[in-house]
Design an enzyme around this catalytic site. Structure first.
Site, PDB file in Angstrom:
ATOM      1  N   LYS A 185      20.864  47.967  -4.271  1.00  0.00           N
ATOM      2  CA  LYS A 185      21.058  48.730  -3.025  1.00  0.00           C
ATOM      3  C   LYS A 185      22.142  49.771  -3.260  1.00  0.00           C
ATOM      4  O   LYS A 185      23.337  49.471  -3.253  1.00  0.00           O
ATOM      5  CB  LYS A 185      21.451  47.845  -1.847  1.00  0.00           C
ATOM      6  N   GLU A 260      34.017  45.244  -8.121  1.00  0.00           N
ATOM      7  CA  GLU A 260      34.727  46.383  -8.705  1.00  0.00           C
ATOM      8  C   GLU A 260      35.109  47.273  -7.529  1.00  0.00           C
ATOM      9  O   GLU A 260      34.238  47.931  -6.938  1.00  0.00           O
ATOM     10  CB  GLU A 260      33.812  47.155  -9.677  1.00  0.00           C
ATOM     11  N   CYS A 294      37.297  55.845  -8.141  1.00  0.00           N
ATOM     12  CA  CYS A 294      38.098  54.634  -7.989  1.00  0.00           C
ATOM     13  C   CYS A 294      39.313  54.694  -8.895  1.00  0.00           C
ATOM     14  O   CYS A 294      40.374  54.188  -8.568  1.00  0.00           O
ATOM     15  CB  CYS A 294      37.270  53.412  -8.331  1.00  0.00           C
ATOM     16  N   GLU A 393      44.001  54.286  -0.211  1.00  0.00           N
ATOM     17  CA  GLU A 393      43.100  55.084  -1.051  1.00  0.00           C
ATOM     18  C   GLU A 393      42.513  56.205  -0.194  1.00  0.00           C
ATOM     19  O   GLU A 393      41.859  55.930   0.815  1.00  0.00           O
ATOM     20  CB  GLU A 393      41.969  54.187  -1.588  1.00  0.00           C
TER      21      GLU A 393
HETATM   22  P1  NAD Z   1      31.543  51.294   0.378  1.00  0.00           P
HETATM   23  O1  NAD Z   1      32.274  50.028   0.170  1.00  0.00           O
HETATM   24  O2  NAD Z   1      31.543  51.932   1.710  1.00  0.00           O
HETATM   25  O3  NAD Z   1      29.985  51.122  -0.014  1.00  0.00           O
HETATM   26  C1  NAD Z   1      29.559  50.592  -1.257  1.00  0.00           C
HETATM   27  C2  NAD Z   1      28.193  49.960  -1.052  1.00  0.00           C
HETATM   28  O4  NAD Z   1      28.310  48.860  -0.163  1.00  0.00           O
HETATM   29  C3  NAD Z   1      27.171  50.896  -0.436  1.00  0.00           C
HETATM   30  O5  NAD Z   1      25.921  50.651  -1.026  1.00  0.00           O
HETATM   31  C4  NAD Z   1      27.195  50.507   1.031  1.00  0.00           C
HETATM   32  O6  NAD Z   1      26.006  50.807   1.717  1.00  0.00           O
HETATM   33  C5  NAD Z   1      27.401  49.015   0.923  1.00  0.00           C
HETATM   34  N1  NAD Z   1      28.001  48.400   2.111  1.00  0.00           N
HETATM   35  C6  NAD Z   1      28.877  48.947   2.986  1.00  0.00           C
HETATM   36  N2  NAD Z   1      29.184  48.066   3.966  1.00  0.00           N
HETATM   37  C7  NAD Z   1      28.504  46.930   3.691  1.00  0.00           C
HETATM   38  C8  NAD Z   1      28.391  45.648   4.338  1.00  0.00           C
HETATM   39  N3  NAD Z   1      29.052  45.357   5.459  1.00  0.00           N
HETATM   40  N4  NAD Z   1      27.585  44.713   3.775  1.00  0.00           N
HETATM   41  C9  NAD Z   1      26.911  44.986   2.632  1.00  0.00           C
HETATM   42  N5  NAD Z   1      26.965  46.185   2.014  1.00  0.00           N
HETATM   43  C10 NAD Z   1      27.751  47.134   2.514  1.00  0.00           C
HETATM   44  O7  NAD Z   1      32.084  52.291  -0.755  1.00  0.00           O
HETATM   45  P2  NAD Z   1      31.731  53.811  -0.917  1.00  0.00           P
HETATM   46  O8  NAD Z   1      32.398  54.590   0.169  1.00  0.00           O
HETATM   47  O9  NAD Z   1      30.274  53.979  -1.145  1.00  0.00           O
HETATM   48  O10 NAD Z   1      32.455  54.105  -2.332  1.00  0.00           O
HETATM   49  C11 NAD Z   1      33.780  54.409  -2.461  1.00  0.00           C
HETATM   50  C12 NAD Z   1      34.597  53.179  -2.823  1.00  0.00           C
HETATM   51  O11 NAD Z   1      34.099  52.576  -3.997  1.00  0.00           O
HETATM   52  C13 NAD Z   1      36.045  53.538  -3.128  1.00  0.00           C
HETATM   53  O12 NAD Z   1      36.888  52.586  -2.533  1.00  0.00           O
HETATM   54  C14 NAD Z   1      36.111  53.445  -4.637  1.00  0.00           C
HETATM   55  O13 NAD Z   1      37.390  53.203  -5.141  1.00  0.00           O
HETATM   56  C15 NAD Z   1      35.172  52.331  -4.907  1.00  0.00           C
HETATM   57  N6  NAD Z   1      34.695  52.376  -6.298  1.00  0.00           N
HETATM   58  C16 NAD Z   1      35.098  51.410  -7.173  1.00  0.00           C
HETATM   59  C17 NAD Z   1      34.700  51.479  -8.527  1.00  0.00           C
HETATM   60  C18 NAD Z   1      35.162  50.473  -9.557  1.00  0.00           C
HETATM   61  O14 NAD Z   1      34.568  50.399 -10.632  1.00  0.00           O
HETATM   62  N7  NAD Z   1      36.189  49.693  -9.281  1.00  0.00           N
HETATM   63  C19 NAD Z   1      33.884  52.532  -8.933  1.00  0.00           C
HETATM   64  C20 NAD Z   1      33.498  53.492  -7.993  1.00  0.00           C
HETATM   65  C21 NAD Z   1      33.894  53.396  -6.670  1.00  0.00           C
END
Ligand code: NAD
Length: 499
Positions: A185, A260, A294, A393
């Protein structure tokens, strides 16, 4: 032909279940999604509801229970990974275009790492899967005990929007390498490249059902997936707050989670640094990918003795960053991915002023960009690490500077964070380097380099930046179950109960 007209952009993005796009009478919600550079609609997302998620999970379960994937020899699986690697390279330009279109990340930066990195994920984990072997314990002469590693089952693999192809492919490659199957997803904001990527996997010979794709919002599609009883484990890359929700949902049925998550990484510029290289590294660390990374070096800690010169030179360079259409090869800063994200990043400029930070430059929308979710490259000098601009962040082109007196203070401030994904250090002094590398509390420490990713090594976060590690060993351990088998080598005397 321009890059915009060279590739087809699908009107509707659907799920892919059992290797086929889902065609069905509509139940779920349709969302238009928007080109962040022009604010024009560029397609419709067909959201998968719980019933569609169920069909995707059942397909993955069938492929796991009865399909060829978990049963095939390592060489055969490796050959399919090799073919996926090649197919990603063949379709590289199209996938790069789609990632750029949906994310707003400048095309030159997408070309530098998105699809090449995704292809490498399959090449690398093809090697890892073929090198995996079990263990034999022969210390007890009466028994042979051996341990194998077996696939866990069906994975829910979730990815964010900031680098769709490299991050979603990492989730998929690490999961299926060891014989698992999955449902992916991706983020609802960046579905175009994801749909093509999963199609390309199948063109490359991946059996149907091994990777299924569902699209939709987190609380709808994501929740239905994480809580599905036939899902055995969850691999999640995304924000820390979402990670907490996912972990608590998964915990209700004791599903293991690999998380992650986010970061607010310290970038320490010590007075012993090579200033020119530290400056290049600091700019790349916070402004590449529009700051939406990230592992961004978003908290720049600079030693007081060099702070004035360093910050002046940083600001001078940042003013010259080329903001523009992300599809233009010269662009260095594109628009942010979606409108509410842009508004959130802008709100931190106002917050910084309210907290007493000094605005060094930027902080608004750039002049001349009436359309598109552009934010000026921004830098502030904070007074204290407890300020929200130092602790939260922001995930945009927003650098927060802090000054420090000596290494003790730098390390204390760097570690004073709920996050611990990476930390950067710029120094030519071996003693400073060795001490900082030991004392910084982060999963990866980059010394005199921005963002070097060694896939063989563990990658993941301390504290609220994650749980578990990607990498050869970390992924193997998360995505396999160890199984121990003991066999007696002689008919040993057994206690006869009831005789
Ligand atoms: P997000 O947490 O909003 O979404 C990530 C995924 O989770 C998406 O597919 C989203 O639809 C899903 N999601 C959101 N709410 C959910 C819920 N309640 N239940 C199940 N799934 C849900 O993150 P984002 O805004 O897409 O990405 C940015 C974030 O990701 C930043 O915090 C960044 O630091 C982090 N990130 C971490 C890494 C790493 O390797 N540590 C890499 C890239 C991004």
């Amino acid at each position: 032909m321009s890059i915009e007209t060279a590739f087809t952009v699908r009107d509707a993005v659907t799920s892919i279940i059992d290797g086929e796009p889902v065609k069905r009478s509509r139940r779920g919600t349709d969302f238009p999604f928007i080109n962040p550079a022009s604010e024009e609609p560029c397609g419709v997302l067909r959201e998968a509801d719980a019933q569609e998620v169920d069909a995707a999970v059942r397909s993955a379960r069938k492929a796991f229970e009865t399909g060829p994937w978990p049963r095939m020899g390592a060489d055969e699986r490796k050959a399919i990974f090799r073919s996926m690697h090649q197919a990603l390279h063949r379709h590289r330009e199209e996938l790069e275009f789609l990632d750029c279109l949906n994310t707003g990340v400048p095309i030159s930066q997408v070309r530098a790492m998105h699809v090449a990195r995704a292809a490498y994920n399959f090449e690398f984990f093809g090697e890892v899967l073929s090198q995996d072997s079990g263990e034999a314990y022969t210390q007890n002469p009466s028994f042979l005990t051996y341990a194998t590693r077996e696939p866990v089952g069906v994975g829910a693999m979730m990815a964010p929007w900031n680098a769709p192809i490299p991050l979603a492919s990492m989730r998929v490659a690490t999961c299926i390498a060891f014989g698992n199957t999955c449902v992916l997803k991706p983020s609802e904001y960046t579905p175009h490249s994801m749909q093509r990527m999963v199609e390309i996997f199948h063109e490359a010979g991946l059996p149907p059902g091994v990777v299924n794709l569902v699209n939709g919002r987190g609380p709808v599609t994501g929740t239905a997936l994480v809580t599905h009883p036939e899902v055995d484990m969850v691999g999640f890359t995304g924000g820390s707050e979402t990670g907490k929700i996912i972990m608590s949902e998964a915990g209700k049925s004791l599903k293991p989670v690999l998380l992650e998550l986010g970061g607010k990484s310290a970038n320490i510029i010590h007075e012993s640094a090579n200033m020119e290289r530290a400056l290049d590294g600091a700019l790349l660390g916070i402004f590449s990918s529009n700051g939406q990374q990230c592992l961004a070096g978003s908290r720049i800690l600079v030693q007081r003795s060099i702070a004035q010169e360093f910050i002046e030179r940083f600001v001078e360079r940042a003013r010259k960053l080329r903001i523009g259409d992300p599809l233009n090869a010269d662009t260095e800063i594109g628009p942010l991915c979606y409108q509410s994200h842009m508004e959130r990043v802008l709100s931190y400029a106002r917050l910084a002023r309210g907290e007493g930070a000094k605005l060094l430059f930027g902080g608004g929308r750039p002049a001349g960009f009436e359309r598109g979710w552009f934010v000026e490259p921004t830098a502030v000098l904070a007074q204290d690490n407890s300020a929200r601009v130092c602790q939260e962040e922001i995930f945009g082109p927003f650098a927060t500077f802090l000054e420090f007196r000596d290494l003790d203070e730098a390390l204390r401030v760097a570690n004073d964070s709920q996050f611990g994904l990476v930390a950067y250090l710029w120094s030519q002094d071996l003693n400073v380097t060795m001490r900082a590398a030991r004392e910084l509390r982060a999963g990866t420490i980059w010394v005199n380099t921005p963002m070097f990713r060694e896939l063989r090594a563990p990658f993941g976060g301390y504290k609220q930046s994650g749980i578990g590690r990607d990498g050869a060993r970390g992924s193997l351990e998360f995505f396999t179950e160890p199984k121990t088998v003991s066999i007696p080598l002689t008919d040993f005397p057994m206690t006869k109960m009831g005789s």
